[in-house]
Design a protein around this motif. Structure first.
Motif, mmCIF file in Angstrom:
data_model
loop_
_atom_site.group_PDB
_atom_site.id
_atom_site.type_symbol
_atom_site.label_atom_id
_atom_site.label_comp_id
_atom_site.label_asym_id
_atom_site.label_seq_id
_atom_site.Cartn_x
_atom_site.Cartn_y
_atom_site.Cartn_z
ATOM 1 N N GLN A 21 31.034 28.936 33.646
ATOM 2 C CA GLN A 21 30.812 29.418 32.281
ATOM 3 C C GLN A 21 29.501 30.186 32.163
ATOM 4 O O GLN A 21 29.441 31.216 31.498
ATOM 5 C CB GLN A 21 30.838 28.252 31.287
ATOM 6 C CG GLN A 21 30.871 28.713 29.848
ATOM 7 C CD GLN A 21 32.077 29.593 29.546
ATOM 8 O OE1 GLN A 21 33.205 29.226 29.828
ATOM 9 N NE2 GLN A 21 31.841 30.757 28.983
ATOM 10 N N ASP A 25 29.331 34.136 31.122
ATOM 11 C CA ASP A 25 28.518 34.598 29.993
ATOM 12 C C ASP A 25 27.586 35.722 30.424
ATOM 13 O O ASP A 25 27.426 36.718 29.717
ATOM 14 C CB ASP A 25 27.694 33.447 29.414
ATOM 15 C CG ASP A 25 28.546 32.418 28.685
ATOM 16 O OD1 ASP A 25 29.708 32.718 28.347
ATOM 17 O OD2 ASP A 25 28.029 31.299 28.469
ATOM 18 N N PRO A 34 38.876 27.148 29.149
ATOM 19 C CA PRO A 34 38.174 26.678 30.355
ATOM 20 C C PRO A 34 38.729 25.350 30.858
ATOM 21 O O PRO A 34 39.310 24.573 30.117
ATOM 22 C CB PRO A 34 36.726 26.535 29.898
ATOM 23 C CG PRO A 34 36.751 26.552 28.427
ATOM 24 C CD PRO A 34 38.018 27.208 27.996
#
Length: 59
Positions: A21, A25, A34
């Motif tokens: 993650q 980002d 996710p």
């Protein structure tokens, strides 16, 4: 099979961590669901595509 983690670390050595993650980002990618195998695989493919565009990954 290609391990993207060493390439991401080389491209951006200053991330706080290298969890999927966090990496997504940083590259402006979104994983809608996710921790689901298919979604994580698709997003990892998008990450690989982004690394190719940035000339970090050469295939």
């Amino acid at each position: 099979m290609v391990d993207l983690m060493p390439l991401v670390k080389k491209d951006n050595p200053f991330l706080n961590n290298y969890r999927l993650q966090t990496v997504l980002d940083d590259y402006g990618l979104e994983n809608e669901t996710p921790h689901r195998a298919l979604s994580d695989a698709k997003t990892t493919f998008e990450l690989a595509t982004k690394l190719i565009e940035n000339k970090v990954l050469k295939i």
